[in-house]
Design a protein around this motif. Structure first.
Motif, PDB file in Angstrom:
ATOM      1  N   UNK A  52       0.879  -1.175   0.000  1.00 23.56           N
ATOM      2  CA  UNK A  52       0.000   0.000   0.000  1.00 23.56           C
ATOM      3  C   UNK A  52       0.913   1.220   0.000  1.00 23.56           C
ATOM      4  N   UNK A  53       0.553   2.248  -0.771  1.00 23.09           N
ATOM      5  CA  UNK A  53       1.336   3.488  -0.760  1.00 23.09           C
ATOM      6  C   UNK A  53       0.537   4.561  -0.025  1.00 23.09           C
ATOM      7  N   UNK A  54       1.190   5.226   0.927  1.00 23.28           N
ATOM      8  CA  UNK A  54       0.567   6.328   1.654  1.00 23.28           C
ATOM      9  C   UNK A  54       1.369   7.606   1.455  1.00 23.28           C
ATOM     10  N   UNK A  55       0.791   8.731   1.904  1.00 28.95           N
ATOM     11  CA  UNK A  55       1.427  10.036   1.717  1.00 28.95           C
ATOM     12  C   UNK A  55       2.201  10.461   2.968  1.00 28.95           C
ATOM     13  N   UNK A  56       3.201  11.322   2.772  1.00 33.63           N
ATOM     14  CA  UNK A  56       4.125  11.684   3.861  1.00 33.63           C
ATOM     15  C   UNK A  56       4.558  13.149   3.707  1.00 33.63           C
ATOM     16  N   UNK A  57       3.627  14.008   3.337  1.00 35.57           N
ATOM     17  CA  UNK A  57       3.809  15.424   2.974  1.00 35.57           C
ATOM     18  C   UNK A  57       4.603  15.574   1.675  1.00 35.57           C
ATOM     19  N   UNK A  58       4.560  16.792   1.120  1.00 38.34           N
ATOM     20  CA  UNK A  58       5.301  17.062  -0.120  1.00 38.34           C
ATOM     21  C   UNK A  58       6.791  17.201   0.151  1.00 38.34           C
ATOM     22  N   UNK A  59       7.117  17.814   1.299  1.00 34.61           N
ATOM     23  CA  UNK A  59       8.510  18.217   1.558  1.00 34.61           C
ATOM     24  C   UNK A  59       9.096  17.668   2.844  1.00 34.61           C
ATOM     25  N   UNK A  60       8.444  16.688   3.429  1.00 33.53           N
ATOM     26  CA  UNK A  60       8.908  16.115   4.691  1.00 33.53           C
ATOM     27  C   UNK A  60       9.084  17.189   5.771  1.00 33.53           C
ATOM     28  N   UNK A  61       8.062  18.001   5.931  1.00 34.00           N
ATOM     29  CA  UNK A  61       8.044  19.017   6.987  1.00 34.00           C
ATOM     30  C   UNK A  61       7.293  18.497   8.210  1.00 34.00           C
ATOM     31  N   UNK A  62       7.728  18.957   9.397  1.00 35.52           N
ATOM     32  CA  UNK A  62       6.974  18.717  10.627  1.00 35.52           C
ATOM     33  C   UNK A  62       5.749  19.625  10.554  1.00 35.52           C
ATOM     34  N   UNK A  63       4.587  19.062  10.270  1.00 38.85           N
ATOM     35  CA  UNK A  63       3.428  19.886   9.911  1.00 38.85           C
ATOM     36  C   UNK A  63       3.000  20.841  11.026  1.00 38.85           C
ATOM     37  N   UNK A  64       3.188  20.449  12.284  1.00 41.64           N
ATOM     38  CA  UNK A  64       2.722  21.317  13.371  1.00 41.64           C
ATOM     39  C   UNK A  64       3.513  22.622  13.427  1.00 41.64           C
ATOM     40  N   UNK A  65       4.665  22.673  12.758  1.00 42.84           N
ATOM     41  CA  UNK A  65       5.473  23.901  12.780  1.00 42.84           C
ATOM     42  C   UNK A  65       5.122  24.838  11.630  1.00 42.84           C
ATOM     43  N   UNK A  66       4.165  24.431  10.800  1.00 40.10           N
ATOM     44  CA  UNK A  66       3.787  25.247   9.646  1.00 40.10           C
ATOM     45  C   UNK A  66       2.499  26.011   9.954  1.00 40.10           C
ATOM     46  N   UNK A  67       2.311  27.182   9.305  1.00 40.45           N
ATOM     47  CA  UNK A  67       1.001  27.839   9.402  1.00 40.45           C
ATOM     48  C   UNK A  67      -0.065  26.905   8.827  1.00 40.45           C
ATOM     49  N   UNK A  68      -1.323  27.098   9.271  1.00 40.70           N
ATOM     50  CA  UNK A  68      -2.367  26.130   8.916  1.00 40.70           C
ATOM     51  C   UNK A  68      -2.499  25.892   7.412  1.00 40.70           C
ATOM     52  N   UNK A  69      -2.489  26.970   6.635  1.00 36.97           N
ATOM     53  CA  UNK A  69      -2.703  26.801   5.186  1.00 36.97           C
ATOM     54  C   UNK A  69      -1.586  25.991   4.542  1.00 36.97           C
ATOM     55  N   UNK A  70      -0.360  26.221   5.014  1.00 37.22           N
ATOM     56  CA  UNK A  70       0.763  25.476   4.442  1.00 37.22           C
ATOM     57  C   UNK A  70       0.722  24.005   4.878  1.00 37.22           C
ATOM     58  N   UNK A  71       0.357  23.792   6.137  1.00 32.78           N
ATOM     59  CA  UNK A  71       0.238  22.409   6.625  1.00 32.78           C
ATOM     60  C   UNK A  71      -0.823  21.674   5.815  1.00 32.78           C
ATOM     61  N   UNK A  72      -1.931  22.361   5.557  1.00 30.76           N
ATOM     62  CA  UNK A  72      -3.015  21.736   4.775  1.00 30.76           C
ATOM     63  C   UNK A  72      -2.519  21.359   3.377  1.00 30.76           C
ATOM     64  N   UNK A  73      -1.779  22.297   2.777  1.00 27.98           N
ATOM     65  CA  UNK A  73      -1.248  22.042   1.434  1.00 27.98           C
ATOM     66  C   UNK A  73      -0.340  20.810   1.434  1.00 27.98           C
ATOM     67  N   UNK A  74       0.555  20.731   2.410  1.00 27.23           N
ATOM     68  CA  UNK A  74       1.490  19.595   2.490  1.00 27.23           C
ATOM     69  C   UNK A  74       0.733  18.268   2.650  1.00 27.23           C
ATOM     70  N   UNK A  75      -0.328  18.316   3.460  1.00 25.58           N
ATOM     71  CA  UNK A  75      -1.105  17.098   3.735  1.00 25.58           C
ATOM     72  C   UNK A  75      -1.935  16.703   2.519  1.00 25.58           C
ATOM     73  N   UNK A  76      -2.658  17.685   1.953  1.00 24.43           N
ATOM     74  CA  UNK A  76      -3.583  17.381   0.847  1.00 24.43           C
ATOM     75  C   UNK A  76      -2.816  17.075  -0.443  1.00 24.43           C
ATOM     76  N   UNK A  77      -1.858  17.941  -0.786  1.00 26.37           N
ATOM     77  CA  UNK A  77      -1.224  17.821  -2.105  1.00 26.37           C
ATOM     78  C   UNK A  77      -0.282  16.626  -2.209  1.00 26.37           C
ATOM     79  N   UNK A  78       0.249  16.155  -1.069  1.00 29.33           N
ATOM     80  CA  UNK A  78       1.106  14.962  -1.160  1.00 29.33           C
ATOM     81  C   UNK A  78       0.264  13.759  -1.599  1.00 29.33           C
ATOM     82  N   UNK A  79      -0.938  13.643  -1.044  1.00 26.93           N
ATOM     83  CA  UNK A  79      -1.833  12.555  -1.468  1.00 26.93           C
ATOM     84  C   UNK A  79      -2.232  12.707  -2.930  1.00 26.93           C
ATOM     85  N   UNK A  80      -2.557  13.953  -3.316  1.00 32.65           N
ATOM     86  CA  UNK A  80      -2.981  14.207  -4.713  1.00 32.65           C
ATOM     87  C   UNK A  80      -1.852  13.890  -5.691  1.00 32.65           C
TER      88      UNK A  80
END
Ligand code: ZN
Length: 350
Positions: free
Chosen positions: A228-256
């Motif tokens: 099974x392949x899963x997503x792990x952000x676009x840039x391997x960032x610690x998401x909690x350290x990002x502003x919400x919009x950027x964290x969302x982008x990393x989470x959503x766009x890595x899957x896309x």
């Protein structure tokens, strides 16, 4: 052996030999365990012993022994999807073991897949598209490589290390620099490693291409019935350290991005680094809003029926050369270390 590794081995050996882990297993084990691995490759430690990231590597022989031991201990190997069904049902006749591997290392395809095939064990690989495309930085491995061969002074924030080629100075430099770099805000961290890499003539993109699967290799793995392949952000960032919009982008766009490249749906996510400091309640919510069926942390623990309401904050148990003895894996899978870590609680999802 470092002091922390010695303490760890003493603790695990005591839990094993005293029978405490086995005695508490019915209370602490829960429904099963999700193991977290990274690189799987034959032992290729540096001749001088400088290998600060060795804790991210397991040998194929270790994986083989671990799977044999778990099977004998009565564990059932499940895919992540089947484990979610089990968690939602809230019960099972035997405990499950799920295997996950983070980042998308090429050795997962070369060295781990044959072992998983031999044991008919499903597994999930969480891929970071920025690594596949060599457009982001494996800073921890780059720092290890640069320290291993550089001489001169390296500064990071308020600290500095002097390298003269000696192994003692290499370890001292790693111990001073790595914690500071790890704690830098995500974009500062990457800017810093790019600067150091440029100064020492280190090719960050080549490191990604050496270590991480190409899209063709990810597609090959994705087509395998056990994988099974899963997503792990676009840039391997610690998401909690990002502003919400950027964290969302990393989470959503890595899957896309993975869905676009693989031509199939991606339902699972892993938080990079994955501990309390790297992913929290806001990020669990963002993963739920993104529509993921599950997301895994590296908060240590086994999985209980109560996690059915917290599928975007699942605990895992790290497997690496640190746990060199497979009997320690059995201790970890007993749930006792996780309960100790969580002060007795089943859930650590806040
Ligand atoms: Zn990772």
């Amino acid at each position: 052996m470092s002091a922390s590794k010695t303490l760890l081995s003493l603790t695990f050996e005591a839990l094993h030999r005293s029978g405490v882990a086995e005695a508490l297993r019915p209370w602490s084990q829960g429904l099963g365990v999700i193991f977290c691995m990274h690189s799987v490759q034959p032992d290729s430690s540096a001749a001088d012993g400088f290998a600060p990231n060795a804790g991210l590597t397991s040998t194929p022989e270790f994986l083989d022994a671990a799977l044999t031991m778990l099977r004998h201990a009565g564990y059932e190997f499940l895919s992540l999807d089947d484990a979610l069904v089990r968690i939602n049902e809230g019960r099972g006749t035997s405990p499950f073991a799920v295997f996950t591997l983070d980042d998308g290392y090429r050795d997962n395809l070369i060295h781990a897949l044959p072992v998983f095939e031999r044991h008919a064990c499903p597994f999930t690989v969480y891929v970071t598209p920025g690594f596949v495309e060599a457009s982001t930085e494996m800073w921890w491995l780059a720092l290890e490589r640069i320290i291993a061969s550089a001489t001169g002074r390296i500064e990071a924030g308020a600290v500095a290390a002097d390298l003269d080629g000696s192994v003692a100075r290499k370890w001292a430099a790693w111990n001073v620099l790595a914690p500071v770099v790890q704690e830098m805000p995500e974009h500062d961290q990457r800017q810093w490693i790019r600067g150091i890499a440029a100064r020492f003539g280190f090719d960050l993109a080549a490191l990604c291409r050496e270590q991480i699967m190409s899209w063709n290799e990810v597609r090959k793995l994705a087509a395998h019935p056990l994988a099974t392949i899963g997503a792990h952000t676009l840039n391997h960032f610690a998401v909690s350290r990002l502003p919400e919009e950027e964290a969302r982008r990393e989470i959503v766009l890595s899957g896309k991005s993975l869905e676009r490249e693989l031509g199939k749906a991606v339902h699972h996510f892993a938080y990079p680094y994955g501990n309390v400091a790297h992913a929290g309640a806001r990020d669990f919510r963002l993963c739920a809003e993104a529509g993921y069926a599950s997301a895994v942390t590296t908060r240590m623990g086994t999985v209980y029926a109560e996690h059915g309401k917290h599928l975007l904050a699942l605990p895992r148990v790290m497997v690496s050369s640190k746990y060199a003895q497979t009997r320690w894996l059995k201790v970890l899978a007993s749930g006792v270390p996780g309960r100790m870590n969580n002060l007795g609680r089943k859930l650590n999802v806040g």
